[in-house]
Design an enzyme around this catalytic site. Structure first.
Site, PDB file in Angstrom:
ATOM      1  CG  ASP A 158      -2.030   1.030   1.086  1.00 11.97           C
ATOM      2  OD1 ASP A 158      -2.080   1.745   0.063  1.00 11.97           O
ATOM      3  OD2 ASP A 158      -2.865   1.113   2.010  1.00 11.97           O
ATOM      4  CB  ALA A 159       3.388   2.273  -2.198  1.00 12.11           C
ATOM      5  CE  LYS A 160      -4.035   4.956  -0.026  1.00 12.89           C
ATOM      6  NZ  LYS A 160      -3.536   4.054   1.031  1.00 12.89           N
ATOM      7  NE  ARG A 161       6.177   5.205  -3.176  1.00 15.30           N
ATOM      8  CZ  ARG A 161       5.956   5.042  -1.869  1.00 15.30           C
ATOM      9  NH1 ARG A 161       4.768   5.312  -1.354  1.00 15.30           N
ATOM     10  NH2 ARG A 161       6.929   4.628  -1.067  1.00 15.30           N
ATOM     11  CB  THR A 208      -2.335   1.024  -3.461  1.00 18.97           C
ATOM     12  OG1 THR A 208      -1.333   1.563  -2.595  1.00 18.97           O
ATOM     13  CG2 THR A 208      -3.015  -0.152  -2.787  1.00 18.97           C
TER      14      THR A 208
END
Lengths: 319, 319
Positions: A116-119, A153
């Protein structure tokens, strides 16, 4: 005649479907360890060794131990873990190593890993993040393996060309993406729910884009390698987004602490048992604080409860 | 009577203004090192030592050395460096250490550090990223210092409540944010340029939000601690966004390789010399590939050229 070994990569959607079916669970175990709120057992063990190490190294060792204990306790009821990268990154290089250790522990327990990094970034930088989490980086000293996550993510604010490098790296690795569409926080109203004249909401535009990007990566299961993050706190949007994304697996964070209800998620499962992945972090890990049971037992009991509930909803028995 | 020591933190906008004025430069030196395209000198040195180290450690050592050489060569013509976090993260824990080393080298050279991370997440996770880059993390073993960057790039897709933890940590530390508004890539058209009925574009909504979040963090210079990323490839949007954000410093990536022209940026500087920060990465670092000069000399010459051009535009002599 030159013979080239054929490498068969199983499409992410098919792999996800196989995992969900075999483990009889859609539950994602969220790991967002706060060094000040770890399970007491993890702290006690880490505190006893190498007291001369700097705080970052000691905290990171405790975080890795905590995550391993949580996986051992609740992993059997789950299909995947979702480490929140921020929680590790704030401990610097030792924190990144703790993330690597946590991924190894999850894989050893037979779980998928959703980083879950939302890069989200443009061209070469998006490609570099894809290498970091899903691929590898060529260097003059040999390839450097990335984290080896099964999915990542990603944030869509920079548009289609910012997502394509993630899609190509993920697809080549048999990995998947979960792109933010409609998140679980109140601020989702600020941009995601805005209405674009004649088109729909911003989240709807993202959904159409994801559906398009994911179509070529659809497995025989009918599930694509481009999924979406849809906050479990927005059940009224689920059916609408499912229609716009008929092949995307939905990652559904916000169960528990944030008030999301698994019973409201039936629309996610309309495309099959792997269509929805309810995720709970502190609802599982901190269950012991309200139940009075041991941390491991409380987390296992809560994971088992969520698993059964989600399986029922996905099977059409509840909803 | 309890005496509390009063800590005076200088507002980021004032610090930025002081740096720009003293160094007579608005140029940001972008660092997005690719291990396969480092300056030859950095590779040769790293290759000669510890040949038994794993590829990640050797590549990270070379990356850190490359960044140090680039800073030594071109730093004197710049006001800040902008490390692209993806480039370091793909080398794992040793890569994170190379990022720490690069921040130290930049600070030692008297430069500000803008960590280009484009993070964006909800509540506790946003707070954790803010700790990672701008603050510190409390742990039972003592506080763990973050990267110590002076500013951080942030993505707004999750809305206001996802930005607030970044703002509060930055403001307490005298640091700043640059939030993505209108980026330099073609995909900016997919969401950012969409028209919300009766309101303006999505980027305009973000601009209004940033202006509001930044108002309480405005220094005596009139420059706020909440800045915006505005692609240098969109000069037609600059004046419009400057009107919506009359206090925000603009980070202007896309100079050089992506086609942005400093001469088109006059609107950014309407609020003062620190109103616009043109950033160039490969345009500086790879200047030697087209000029035939030594890497260091070519980077210095190109940085000096951009510096002079930006200073002229900001002073109203060109534009």
């Amino acid at each position: 005649v030159t013979r080239v070994a054929k490498v068969t990569t199983i499409a992410f959607g098919d792999r996800l479907t196989e995992y969900v079916t075999r483990r009889e669970s859609q539950i994602v175990l969220g790991l967002d360890p706060d060094p000040a709120r770890l399970w007491p057992h993890a702290v006690a063990q880490a505190g006893g060794e190498d007291a001369s190490d700097p705080p970052a190294a000691r905290a990171a060792a405790a975080v890795a131990r905590h995550c391993r204990l949580v996986i051992e306790a609740a992993g059997e009821h789950c299909v995947a873990v979702k480490p929140q990268v921020a929680s590790f990154e704030r401990l610097g290089a030792p924190g990144w190593q703790a993330l690597v250790d946590t991924v190894e522990a999850a894989h050893a327990a037979g779980l998928l890993v959703i980083a879950d990094a939302k890069r989200g970034d443009i061209d070469v930088s998006a490609a570099a993040y894809a290498q970091a989490f899903l691929g590898e980086t060529p260097t003059p000293w040999g390839p450097v393996a990335g984290l080896g996550a099964d999915a990542l993510t990603v944030s869509p604010y920079l548009g289609r060309d910012s997502l394509e490098p993630f899609v190509s790296t993920a697809r080549a690795a048999g990995a998947g993406l979960f792109v933010l569409a409609r998140t679980s926080n109140p601020g989702a109203a600020d941009l995601q729910e805005r209405e674009i004249a004649g088109v729909g909401t911003v989240a709807g535009v993202v959904a159409a884009l994801l559906s398009d990007l994911g179509a070529p990566g659809t497995g025989t299961s009918g599930i694509s390698d481009v999924g979406a993050v849809v906050g479990a706190t927005a059940p009224h949007r689920l059916a609408e987004l499912r229609e716009l994304m008929p092949r995307a697996p939905f990652l559904l964070p916000g169960v528990g602490r944030q008030g999301g209800q698994i019973a409201d998620m039936a629309a996610a499962f309309a495309i099959g048992p792997a269509g929805g992945l309810p995720s709970s972090s502190r609802g599982l890990v901190d269950a012991y604080l309200s139940s009075g049971a041991e941390p491991a037992a409380a987390a296992a009991a809560e994971a088992a409860r969520l698993r059964e509930l989600a399986w029922s909803v996905a099977s059409g028995e509840v909803g």
